[in-house]
Write a protein that holds these residues in place. Structure first.
Motif, short mmCIF file in Angstrom:
data_model
loop_
_atom_site.label_atom_id
_atom_site.label_comp_id
_atom_site.label_asym_id
_atom_site.label_seq_id
_atom_site.Cartn_x
_atom_site.Cartn_y
_atom_site.Cartn_z
N TYR A 24 0.85 -1.20 0.00
CA TYR A 24 0.00 0.00 0.00
C TYR A 24 0.88 1.24 0.00
CZ TYR A 24 -3.90 -3.05 1.05
OH TYR A 24 -4.85 -4.03 0.97
N HIS A 25 0.33 2.35 -0.53
CA HIS A 25 1.08 3.58 -0.71
C HIS A 25 0.23 4.77 -0.30
CE1 HIS A 25 2.45 6.88 -3.55
NE2 HIS A 25 3.57 6.57 -2.94
N THR A 26 0.86 5.77 0.34
CA THR A 26 0.20 7.02 0.69
C THR A 26 1.17 8.17 0.48
OG1 THR A 26 -1.08 8.21 2.38
CG2 THR A 26 0.78 6.90 3.15
N VAL A 27 0.62 9.38 0.32
CA VAL A 27 1.44 10.58 0.07
C VAL A 27 1.02 11.69 1.03
CG1 VAL A 27 2.00 12.36 -1.64
CG2 VAL A 27 1.65 9.99 -2.37
N ILE A 40 -1.05 -0.96 -4.13
CA ILE A 40 -0.23 -0.94 -5.33
C ILE A 40 -0.66 -2.14 -6.16
CG2 ILE A 40 2.11 -1.16 -6.23
CD1 ILE A 40 3.07 0.18 -3.62
N THR A 41 -1.02 -1.90 -7.40
CA THR A 41 -1.57 -2.97 -8.24
C THR A 41 -0.68 -3.24 -9.44
OG1 THR A 41 -2.93 -1.39 -9.47
CG2 THR A 41 -3.94 -2.44 -7.55
N SER A 47 -3.95 -6.61 -6.64
CA SER A 47 -3.05 -6.21 -5.56
C SER A 47 -1.75 -6.98 -5.67
CB SER A 47 -3.68 -6.50 -4.20
OG SER A 47 -4.81 -5.69 -4.00
N VAL A 48 -0.66 -6.31 -5.33
CA VAL A 48 0.67 -6.92 -5.39
C VAL A 48 1.00 -7.50 -4.02
CG1 VAL A 48 3.11 -6.48 -5.81
CG2 VAL A 48 1.39 -5.31 -7.19
N ILE A 65 9.66 2.92 -6.05
CA ILE A 65 9.26 1.91 -5.08
C ILE A 65 9.79 0.57 -5.54
CG2 ILE A 65 7.31 0.70 -4.03
CD1 ILE A 65 5.71 3.31 -4.37
N LEU A 66 10.42 -0.15 -4.61
CA LEU A 66 10.93 -1.49 -4.89
C LEU A 66 10.24 -2.46 -3.94
CD1 LEU A 66 13.04 -3.37 -6.26
CD2 LEU A 66 14.53 -2.86 -4.33
N VAL A 67 9.67 -3.50 -4.51
CA VAL A 67 9.03 -4.54 -3.70
C VAL A 67 9.66 -5.88 -4.02
CG1 VAL A 67 6.84 -3.29 -3.52
CG2 VAL A 67 7.15 -4.95 -5.34
#
Length: 71
Positions: A24-27, A40-41, A47-48, A65-67
């Motif tokens: 998940y991501h927020t700003v 994050i899709t 969903s990832v 972003i690195l996952v």
């Protein structure tokens, strides 16, 4: 563990792993307000699922972003 990147304009971005294993991501804007966490899709909207996340802020206020995926 969540990861955070700060922009030169006092913005910030956070990426985290939810209880469901998805990323998940927020700003945060320079004014201090936060967006809602959003998943994050992948390119088709799924969903990832991840094992680890990291983020790096760039000078232009974008972020990389690195996952690490799950097997």
């Amino acid at each position: 563990m969540p990861a955070q990147g700060a922009g030169p304009d006092d913005s910030a971005q956070v990426v985290a792993i939810g209880g469901d294993g998805a990323a998940y991501h927020t700003v945060r804007t320079p004014e201090g307000s936060w967006s809602d966490f959003a998943p994050i899709t992948d390119n088709v909207g799924n969903s990832v699922q991840v094992a680890d996340v990291s983020i790096a802020a760039n000078r232009d206020d974008s972020a990389q972003i690195l996952v690490t995926g799950r097997r």
